[in-house]
Scaffold this motif. Structure first.
Motif, mmCIF file in Angstrom:
data_model
loop_
_atom_site.group_PDB
_atom_site.id
_atom_site.type_symbol
_atom_site.label_atom_id
_atom_site.label_comp_id
_atom_site.label_asym_id
_atom_site.label_seq_id
_atom_site.Cartn_x
_atom_site.Cartn_y
_atom_site.Cartn_z
ATOM 1 N N MET A 110 0.851 -1.179 0.000
ATOM 2 C CA MET A 110 0.000 0.000 0.000
ATOM 3 C C MET A 110 0.887 1.229 0.000
ATOM 4 S SD MET A 110 -3.233 0.769 2.494
ATOM 5 C CE MET A 110 -2.248 0.733 3.982
ATOM 6 N N THR A 111 0.571 2.194 -0.811
ATOM 7 C CA THR A 111 1.445 3.342 -0.969
ATOM 8 C C THR A 111 1.236 4.397 0.100
ATOM 9 O OG1 THR A 111 -0.175 4.341 -2.464
ATOM 10 C CG2 THR A 111 1.573 3.031 -3.453
ATOM 11 N N PHE B 256 -5.122 5.872 3.220
ATOM 12 C CA PHE B 256 -6.108 6.632 2.464
ATOM 13 C C PHE B 256 -7.038 7.317 3.444
ATOM 14 C CE2 PHE B 256 -9.973 6.356 -0.478
ATOM 15 C CZ PHE B 256 -9.528 7.336 -1.321
ATOM 16 N N ARG C 71 -1.225 -4.150 1.095
ATOM 17 C CA ARG C 71 0.146 -3.775 0.738
ATOM 18 C C ARG C 71 0.293 -3.509 -0.762
ATOM 19 N NH1 ARG C 71 2.101 -7.957 2.486
ATOM 20 N NH2 ARG C 71 2.580 -9.119 0.590
ATOM 21 N N LYS C 72 -0.418 -4.282 -1.579
ATOM 22 C CA LYS C 72 -0.204 -4.239 -3.022
ATOM 23 C C LYS C 72 -1.165 -3.319 -3.778
ATOM 24 C CE LYS C 72 1.620 -8.965 -3.207
ATOM 25 N NZ LYS C 72 1.410 -10.339 -3.740
ATOM 26 N N THR C 73 -2.257 -2.916 -3.146
ATOM 27 C CA THR C 73 -3.269 -2.131 -3.859
ATOM 28 C C THR C 73 -3.161 -0.657 -3.516
ATOM 29 O OG1 THR C 73 -4.756 -4.031 -3.734
ATOM 30 C CG2 THR C 73 -5.722 -1.929 -4.407
ATOM 31 N N ARG C 74 -2.874 0.140 -4.517
ATOM 32 C CA ARG C 74 -2.819 1.594 -4.330
ATOM 33 C C ARG C 74 -4.245 2.100 -4.122
ATOM 34 N NH1 ARG C 74 -3.248 6.113 -7.899
ATOM 35 N NH2 ARG C 74 -2.134 7.925 -7.079
ATOM 36 N N GLN C 75 -4.422 3.000 -3.179
ATOM 37 C CA GLN C 75 -5.754 3.519 -2.909
ATOM 38 C C GLN C 75 -5.985 4.815 -3.692
ATOM 39 O OE1 GLN C 75 -7.513 2.944 0.853
ATOM 40 N NE2 GLN C 75 -5.797 1.782 1.669
ATOM 41 N N ILE C 76 -7.054 4.812 -4.449
ATOM 42 C CA ILE C 76 -7.378 5.933 -5.331
ATOM 43 C C ILE C 76 -8.888 6.132 -5.346
ATOM 44 C CG2 ILE C 76 -7.342 4.360 -7.322
ATOM 45 C CD1 ILE C 76 -6.525 6.716 -9.084
ATOM 46 N N ARG D 86 -4.477 0.785 -11.637
ATOM 47 C CA ARG D 86 -4.213 2.038 -10.932
ATOM 48 C C ARG D 86 -4.518 1.913 -9.443
ATOM 49 N NH1 ARG D 86 -7.245 6.966 -13.489
ATOM 50 N NH2 ARG D 86 -5.670 8.096 -12.271
ATOM 51 N N GLY D 87 -5.360 0.937 -9.083
ATOM 52 C CA GLY D 87 -5.746 0.749 -7.696
ATOM 53 C C GLY D 87 -7.249 0.805 -7.528
#
Length: 204
Positions: free
Chosen positions: A1-2, A5, A83-88, A106-107
């Motif tokens: 996860m970047t 959110f 961890r792997k999914t960007r939140q957008i 993109r997430g």
């Protein structure tokens, strides 16, 4: 996860909008399981969910609550997806306020992440009726969505904001709506948790 959110996830929800259809039957905050109170309309962004993802609404009424093996699997899936999914936000990704769909390259937002976790757990053999999408108000009273896993320990929560799986009473969230375990295409008010724990019970 970047990154965490922190923006409100999903369309704005208020307690007033949930309480309006019928008098409240408040659930005791010590309940092991969230209790369905009365039917309500599905969350706005879930329109077309059952048509687009039939598995998300497929019920298995004969299933018993998940045990230790399923919980261990859920811990792995929850941590990995977070961890792997960007939140957008949907507005940024689709140009609309609310759209429930599996994450793209993109997430995705909180509902999208819930769907991905539910799909992965079902593919691994967890009963669909033990994996319930719920809408909540988080600790900052912002709209949010989580996956409720019905286990022999009670209802546990998989959350995009927390890689630890905890009992619903330990989240600090106010639970508003949840998929009906007996018919996942329909939704019920649950009305339990932080903002409602001291609310007196009312007769219908």
């Amino acid at each position: 996860m970047t990154g965490v959110f922190r923006a409100a996830c999903g369309a704005a929800l208020t307690l007033a909008s949930i309480l309006a259809p019928a008098p409240v039957v408040a659930a005791n905050s010590t309940n092991a399981f969230l209790v369905a109170q009365y039917p309500v309309t599905a969350p706005p962004g879930s329109k077309g969910l059952c048509a687009n993802y039939a598995w998300a609404c497929a019920s298995d009424r004969a299933a018993s609550p998940s045990g230790p093996a399923d919980l261990a699997l859920a811990r792995s899936v929850n941590s990995s997806v977070n961890r792997k999914t960007r939140q957008i936000e949907d507005q940024q990704q689709y140009g609309q306020a609310e759209r429930w769909a599996l994450p793209t390259t993109r997430g995705g937002d909180c509902e999208d992440i819930v769907l991905l976790k539910k799909m992965k757990l079902m593919q691994a053999g967890v009963a669909s009726s033990n994996l319930l999408i719920a809408t909540v108000l988080d600790r900052k009273n912002s709209s949010h969505a989580v996956l409720v896993m019905r286990t022999d320990r009670g209802d546990l929560v998989l959350d995009s904001l927390n890689s630890r799986i905890v009992h619903w009473t330990d989240t600090g969230y106010t639970f508003l709506k949840m998929q009906n375990p007996a018919s996942l295409g329909s939704w019920y008010a649950v009305l339990a948790g932080h903002m409602l724990k001291d609310r007196p019970t009312a007769s219908r």
